[in-house]
Scaffold this motif. Structure first.
Motif, PDB file in Angstrom:
ATOM      1  N   ARG A 107       0.841  -1.197   0.000  1.00 47.60           N
ATOM      2  CA  ARG A 107       0.000   0.000   0.000  1.00 47.60           C
ATOM      3  C   ARG A 107       0.874   1.244   0.000  1.00 47.60           C
ATOM      4  O   ARG A 107       1.861   1.313   0.728  1.00 47.60           O
ATOM      5  CB  ARG A 107      -0.915   0.007   1.225  1.00 47.60           C
ATOM      6  N   ILE A 108       0.477   2.187  -0.792  1.00 52.77           N
ATOM      7  CA  ILE A 108       1.080   3.522  -0.775  1.00 52.77           C
ATOM      8  C   ILE A 108       0.034   4.466  -0.211  1.00 52.77           C
ATOM      9  O   ILE A 108      -1.109   4.489  -0.676  1.00 52.77           O
ATOM     10  CB  ILE A 108       1.482   3.987  -2.192  1.00 52.77           C
ATOM     11  N   ARG A 109       0.424   5.212   0.816  1.00 53.59           N
ATOM     12  CA  ARG A 109      -0.480   6.207   1.404  1.00 53.59           C
ATOM     13  C   ARG A 109       0.172   7.577   1.264  1.00 53.59           C
ATOM     14  O   ARG A 109       1.284   7.780   1.736  1.00 53.59           O
ATOM     15  CB  ARG A 109      -0.742   5.894   2.876  1.00 53.59           C
ATOM     16  N   PRO A 110      -0.515   8.510   0.635  1.00 50.41           N
ATOM     17  CA  PRO A 110       0.058   9.847   0.488  1.00 50.41           C
ATOM     18  C   PRO A 110       0.417  10.460   1.846  1.00 50.41           C
ATOM     19  O   PRO A 110      -0.262  10.233   2.847  1.00 50.41           O
ATOM     20  CB  PRO A 110      -1.064  10.650  -0.177  1.00 50.41           C
ATOM     21  N   LEU A 111       1.512  11.186   1.860  1.00 53.67           N
ATOM     22  CA  LEU A 111       1.988  11.925   3.033  1.00 53.67           C
ATOM     23  C   LEU A 111       2.342  11.028   4.209  1.00 53.67           C
ATOM     24  O   LEU A 111       2.251  11.422   5.367  1.00 53.67           O
ATOM     25  CB  LEU A 111       0.967  12.989   3.454  1.00 53.67           C
ATOM     26  N   SER A 112       2.755   9.778   3.929  1.00 49.95           N
ATOM     27  CA  SER A 112       3.233   8.912   5.004  1.00 49.95           C
ATOM     28  C   SER A 112       4.424   8.121   4.489  1.00 49.95           C
ATOM     29  O   SER A 112       4.684   8.071   3.290  1.00 49.95           O
ATOM     30  CB  SER A 112       2.119   7.974   5.484  1.00 49.95           C
ATOM     31  N   GLY A 113       5.161   7.511   5.387  1.00 46.49           N
ATOM     32  CA  GLY A 113       6.318   6.715   4.998  1.00 46.49           C
ATOM     33  C   GLY A 113       7.571   7.547   4.878  1.00 46.49           C
ATOM     34  O   GLY A 113       7.623   8.718   5.262  1.00 46.49           O
ATOM     35  N   THR A 114       8.601   6.939   4.302  1.00 43.26           N
ATOM     36  CA  THR A 114       9.924   7.555   4.231  1.00 43.26           C
ATOM     37  C   THR A 114      10.020   8.658   3.187  1.00 43.26           C
ATOM     38  O   THR A 114      10.714   9.640   3.376  1.00 43.26           O
ATOM     39  CB  THR A 114      10.971   6.469   3.920  1.00 43.26           C
ATOM     40  N   LEU A 115       9.316   8.497   2.063  1.00 48.25           N
ATOM     41  CA  LEU A 115       9.381   9.486   0.974  1.00 48.25           C
ATOM     42  C   LEU A 115       7.975   9.994   0.666  1.00 48.25           C
ATOM     43  O   LEU A 115       7.446   9.779  -0.423  1.00 48.25           O
ATOM     44  CB  LEU A 115      10.002   8.840  -0.276  1.00 48.25           C
ATOM     45  N   PRO A 116       7.339  10.687   1.584  1.00 46.06           N
ATOM     46  CA  PRO A 116       5.926  11.022   1.417  1.00 46.06           C
ATOM     47  C   PRO A 116       5.608  11.887   0.203  1.00 46.06           C
ATOM     48  O   PRO A 116       4.563  11.716  -0.415  1.00 46.06           O
ATOM     49  CB  PRO A 116       5.568  11.737   2.712  1.00 46.06           C
ATOM     50  N   GLU A 117       6.500  12.773  -0.170  1.00 41.95           N
ATOM     51  CA  GLU A 117       6.220  13.647  -1.301  1.00 41.95           C
ATOM     52  C   GLU A 117       6.379  12.931  -2.643  1.00 41.95           C
ATOM     53  O   GLU A 117       5.875  13.384  -3.671  1.00 41.95           O
ATOM     54  CB  GLU A 117       7.128  14.888  -1.281  1.00 41.95           C
ATOM     55  N   ASP A 118       7.096  11.802  -2.657  1.00 45.70           N
ATOM     56  CA  ASP A 118       7.367  11.106  -3.912  1.00 45.70           C
ATOM     57  C   ASP A 118       6.213  10.194  -4.356  1.00 45.70           C
ATOM     58  O   ASP A 118       6.231   9.700  -5.488  1.00 45.70           O
ATOM     59  CB  ASP A 118       8.634  10.264  -3.783  1.00 45.70           C
ATOM     60  N   PHE A 119       5.252   9.959  -3.493  1.00 49.17           N
ATOM     61  CA  PHE A 119       4.162   9.044  -3.817  1.00 49.17           C
ATOM     62  C   PHE A 119       2.827   9.681  -3.421  1.00 49.17           C
ATOM     63  O   PHE A 119       2.235   9.355  -2.397  1.00 49.17           O
ATOM     64  CB  PHE A 119       4.354   7.699  -3.100  1.00 49.17           C
TER      65      PHE A 119
END
Length: 163
Positions: A107-119
């Protein structure tokens, strides 16, 4: 003498995205015991639709009963160790991890994780798992050896911390 316990993942055996010393244990064991534990990953939004994916009865029961209260992770437990006290060191050995279903998800969630702006786009995709062969097959047909891991494990924080 050590005992073997089985803890199934049902709505009554879960804590929802948090550790809390105030939670009542769903199982109490003695030092040296073993536990076979079922786990469920993800909320109702990650269940695959169609495509010959196994949807376990656990998933459906948990999501029907707890849908509105899910936290970041669905945690099976808590398990108490008889005689253990705050500050004790616990040794936990994970003897094996076996997938229970024939799929996993990313899952990709916008504005979360290590690279939030990239996804910036929310996305979920499901990967087929062959439990017997120990492989996952991606969308393009690439086969990847499974290396299952135990996602979240911890001990209760001091009661004053709350959840």
């Amino acid at each position: 003498m050590s005992q073997h316990h089985v803890l199934r993942a049902g709505p009554e055996d879960l804590s929802l995205g948090f550790f809390d010393a105030g939670l009542k244990p769903v199982l109490t064991i003695t030092s040296g015991d073993t536990v076979a534990m079922d786990c469920v990953s993800g909320g109702p939004d990650i269940l695959p639709e169609g495509g010959n994916f196994d949807i376990l009865p656990d998933h459906l029961a948990i999501h029907r009963g707890l849908e509105q209260r899910l936290g970041a992770h669905i945690l099976t437990g808590p398990i108490a160790v008889d005689g253990a006290e705050p500050g004790d060191v616990l040794e936990i050995q994970i003897l094996s991890i076996d997938p229970r279903q024939n799929w996993g998800y990313t899952r990709i969630r916008p504005l979360s994780g290590t690279l939030p702006e990239d996804f910036p786009i929310r996305r979920i995709w499901h990967t087929r798992i062959d439990r017997q062969r120990g492989i996952a097959t991606g969308r393009g047909g690439a086969e990847i050896d499974l290396a299952p891991f135990f996602g979240v494990m911890g001990v209760a924080p001091p009661p004053v911390y709350g959840a």
